[in-house]
Design an enzyme around this catalytic site. Structure first.
Site, mmCIF file in Angstrom:
data_model
loop_
_atom_site.group_PDB
_atom_site.id
_atom_site.type_symbol
_atom_site.label_atom_id
_atom_site.label_comp_id
_atom_site.label_asym_id
_atom_site.label_seq_id
_atom_site.Cartn_x
_atom_site.Cartn_y
_atom_site.Cartn_z
ATOM 1 C CD GLU A 1 -2.922 -1.195 2.284
ATOM 2 O OE1 GLU A 1 -2.448 -1.419 3.415
ATOM 3 O OE2 GLU A 1 -4.133 -1.007 2.073
ATOM 4 C CD GLU B 1 -3.371 -6.474 3.989
ATOM 5 O OE1 GLU B 1 -3.428 -7.227 2.976
ATOM 6 O OE2 GLU B 1 -2.619 -5.484 4.044
#
Ligand code: NAD
Length: 696
Positions: free
Chosen positions: A106, A126
């Site tokens: 990210e 995740e």
């Protein structure tokens, strides 16, 4: 100390992240990246910024050492850092090598340009913790690699090598040789060419027939994700990247992330993730304890367990000398090992060459003289203390000083076994689960005299053979089987009161157990439990035990191996077929003992069995047989088919609330055909419940 190193390479400012081992995005690192950007911005000589990690990792994502602490979310949080990167006036180039995962990816997607080394591992993992990316990952990745590829990565969480993504907009250039000089040259080039800043948020994702695509994706993911809500949320978030403006999609992502954080499923996955790491740590054994060298193994007994245990080492490239008493047994054991490897080869999991490489590491023998060079021996002979004594006395004679002597016993006293030798400090239990080459769990049994370095060495060896090792003290059944005995006792009471084996198994399997207790007993062999019960009748005559399983065994119904058990089995097939003969036998047994059969709800079945585990688990903690509730959960998750989404019996009890657990136990104790003694809460459970506390 700063978590970044700031350097000038001419007009290029390099911010090198320096938070070993994997540049976890802890508070200090986040703060220092923002400071580095400000410094570059203020320096008129700097025209461009390169953000780089170490060869091992650009960044592995959130710093797990901060998990759950205020530092994890302290400003600048990851979203803030990404905003600083994206809004920087001077171009920022991410130079990606090694792991680039989760928050790390990210972060990279917040930069204006990205270059990558070959072999970098790119992932948004995740979902494996029951979450989804929460800092723009679900919105930016589809913009860079397309919705379909992004969906695959986000829903699976699996890493993709950078080469595979080289043609996507994720990377502006692949760097062939050294990453830093390559990235600096790339940065100089964009300045020279005056390339405009690219903000990923401003890009569009186009997808033909988006509605149809996401419909199919939702159906597929829903079916595969079963008990976990996160994968479906990931689909929704990627859909938002396609259909919504960036800000709106990012808001949806953030809200979904926070919702998932609160789900019991995510708590369970995080519990298992941290539980696995915690299990490797032993409070009174320092992490830097020097280990004994293990380069050559010996295994005694080539039966069911000895063969499987041997395979673990061969597969890890560790030579094994396998000892048997008789040539015939030795040959049979070796043939089984070869057959198992060849079956894997047939399925394409091994090459023919790998099979041979493994087999050449195996040295069969009938003579203890051949064990002289082994660094460790694991005994897996008959479960008979006299046979164990003979074996350990011989091992003590021939094994070199400092060699580790381990027993795979399931029920015998490891301290007693240790005292058969003149080196009890070198003796330990290694309790493998069947099939030993497949099952992840290894209970490492610490004897009263086991040396700390022996324990540390065996824990590290477990990692080499890819097992989840959990330390147990010495007691009857260790952690797993001691608890399961109570679970089975309770299952048998349920039969007397009105349930059938099929109903009990269905209830437990519906709740998530891989296998209900009766199918499990049929698989393990009902004679094993029978032998244990006979011992209990002698040792603890006051213990209430349903005799229904004895009736079954008296008829020779030992389970799958005899074709008949709680169910019947057809030759060559493993499915359990309900048998009216057994149901009739159960009904007659209830009549004999004067039990009024009643309809029992699935909920009662599940609670009684799981709380039976919990209560014994509490006793195990209280006695110090296990040091952590999460260790007990790891035993159940990796050795007993306990549903991952429930996190293990102890976490499940915490989720229900210990007060309520004890309350239910009081109700079960009042059952006229129950056993009030059974439901007496362990002191630790009673204490925690009354204090409003939990196990974890
Ligand atoms: P098994 O009967 O399949 O194998 C035992 C082997 O040991 C036989 O091949 C036998 O020939 C050999 N043997 C006997 N005496 C010996 C001696 N003096 N020296 C060398 N070899 C000798 O039994 P198993 O199921 O493999 O169990 C072995 C041990 O593992 C037992 O202690 C058992 O309690 C334990 N264990 C079994 C399981 C399981 O599911 N089967 C699970 C965990 C632990």
């Amino acid at each position: 100390m700063s978590s970044t190193i700031y350097e000038l390479h001419g007009q290029v400012a390099v911010i090198a992240m320096n938070n070993p081992p994997v540049n976890g995005l802890g508070f200090e690192l986040r703060r220092d990246i923002v400071e580095g950007l400000a410094r570059a911005d203020a320096d008129a000589n700097v025209k461009v910024v390169v953000l780089i990690g170490s060869p091992r990792a650009f960044s592995g994502g959130a710093d797990i050492r901060e998990f759950g602490s205020p530092k994890a979310t302290a400003e600048p949080n990851l979203n803030t850092v990404i905003r600083h990167l994206e809004n920087a006036r001077k171009p920022v180039v991410a130079a990606i090598g090694g792991a680039c995962m989760g928050g790390g990816l990210e972060l990279a997607m917040g930069c204006h340009f990205r270059v990558a080394a070959k072999g970098a591992q790119i992932a948004l993992p995740e979902v494996k913790l029951g979450l989804m990316p929460g800092a723009g990952g679900t919105q930016r990745l589809p913009r860079l690699i397309g919705a379909e590829a992004a969906l695959d990565m986000i829903v699976s969480g699996n890493p993709v090598p950078s080469e595979q993504l080289k043609d996507s907009a994720l990377f502006d250039e692949m760097i062939e040789h050294d990453l830093l000089p390559g990235a600096v040259r790339f940065a100089e080039r964009i300045v020279a060419e005056g390339r405009p800043l690219k903000r990923v948020r401003d890009m569009k994702v186009s997808l033909a027939n988006a509605e149809g695509f996401f419909q199919v994706a939702r159906d597929t993911v829903r079916a595969a994700a079963r008990n976990f809500p996160a994968p479906l949320k990931c689909v929704d978030a990627v859909a938002a990247a396609v259909t919504m403006p960036f800000e709106e999609g990012a808001r949806f992502e953030r809200e979904s992330f926070l919702q998932l954080m609160q789900t019991p499923e995510s708590r369970a996955l995080r519990h298992a993730f941290f539980g696995e790491r915690a299990a490797a740590k032993i409070p009174d054994v320092p992490e830097n304890t020097p280990l004994r060298k293990i380069e050559k193994m010996a295994v005694i007994g080539a039966g069911t367990m000895g063969g499987g245990i041997t395979m673990n080492f061969l597969s890890a490239g560790i030579p094994v000398t396998l000892l048997e008493v008789k040539q015939e047994a030795l040959e049979k054991g070796i043939a089984t090992i070869r057959k198992n490897y060849e079956a894997s080869a047939k399925k394409g999991r091994l090459t023919a060459r790998q099979v041979e490489e493994r087999m050449t590491l195996l040295e069969p023998t009938l003579s203890y003289d051949d064990l002289k060079d082994a660094d460790m021996a694991i005994e897996a002979v008959f479960e008979d203390i006299a046979v164990k004594e003979e074996v350990f006395r011989q091992l003590d004679e021939v094994m070199k000083p400092g060699a580790i002597l381990a027993s795979n016993t399931s029920t015998l006293d490891v301290n007693k076994i240790a005292d058969f030798t003149r080196r009890p400090q070198d003796v330990i239990g290694t309790h493998f689960f069947s099939p030993a080459h497949v099952m992840k769990l290894l209970e490492v049994v610490r004897g009263a005299k086991t040396a700390k370095d022996v324990l540390a060495t065996v824990m590290s060896l477990a990692k080499r053979i890819k097992k989840t090792a959990v330390v147990s003290g010495v007691c009857d059944g260790f952690i797993g089987n001691r608890m399961v005995e109570q679970y089975i006792r309770q299952a048998l009471f349920l039969l007397e009161e009105g349930a059938t084996p099929g109903q009990v198994d269905r209830a437990l399997e519906g709740w998530g157990m891989a296998m209900g207790p009766f199918r499990m007993s049929d698989l393990a062999g009902n004679d094993i439990g029978w032998a244990i019960r006979k011992r209990r009748y002698r040792e603890q005559p006051g213990l209430k035990y349903s005799k229904i399983a004895d009736r079954l065994c008296e008829q020779g119904r030992f389970g799958q191996k005899t074709g008949l058990g709680w169910y019947r089995y057809e030759a060559g097939r493993r499915d359990a077929i309900p048998d009216p003969v057994v149901d009739q036998m159960i009904v007659e047994h209830s009549e004999e003992i004067g039990a009024q059969r009643r309809k029992i709800s699935d909920e009662e079945i599940v609670r009684r069995l799981i709380f039976a585990l919990v209560n014994e688990g509490a006793a195990i903690l209280q006695e110090g047989i296990s040091r952590r509730a999460s260790d007990i959960d790891m035993v159940y998750l990796t050795g007993y088919g306990f549903p991952l989404h429930r996190g293990g019996p102890m976490l499940y009890a915490d989720e229900v609330g210990l007060y309520k657990v004890v309350d239910s136990m009081k109700r079960f104790a009042a059952n006229p055909h129950g056993d009030p003694g059974f439901w007496k809460p362990a002191a630790l459970l009673a204490k925690l419940a009354s204090e409003g506390k939990s196990f974890n």
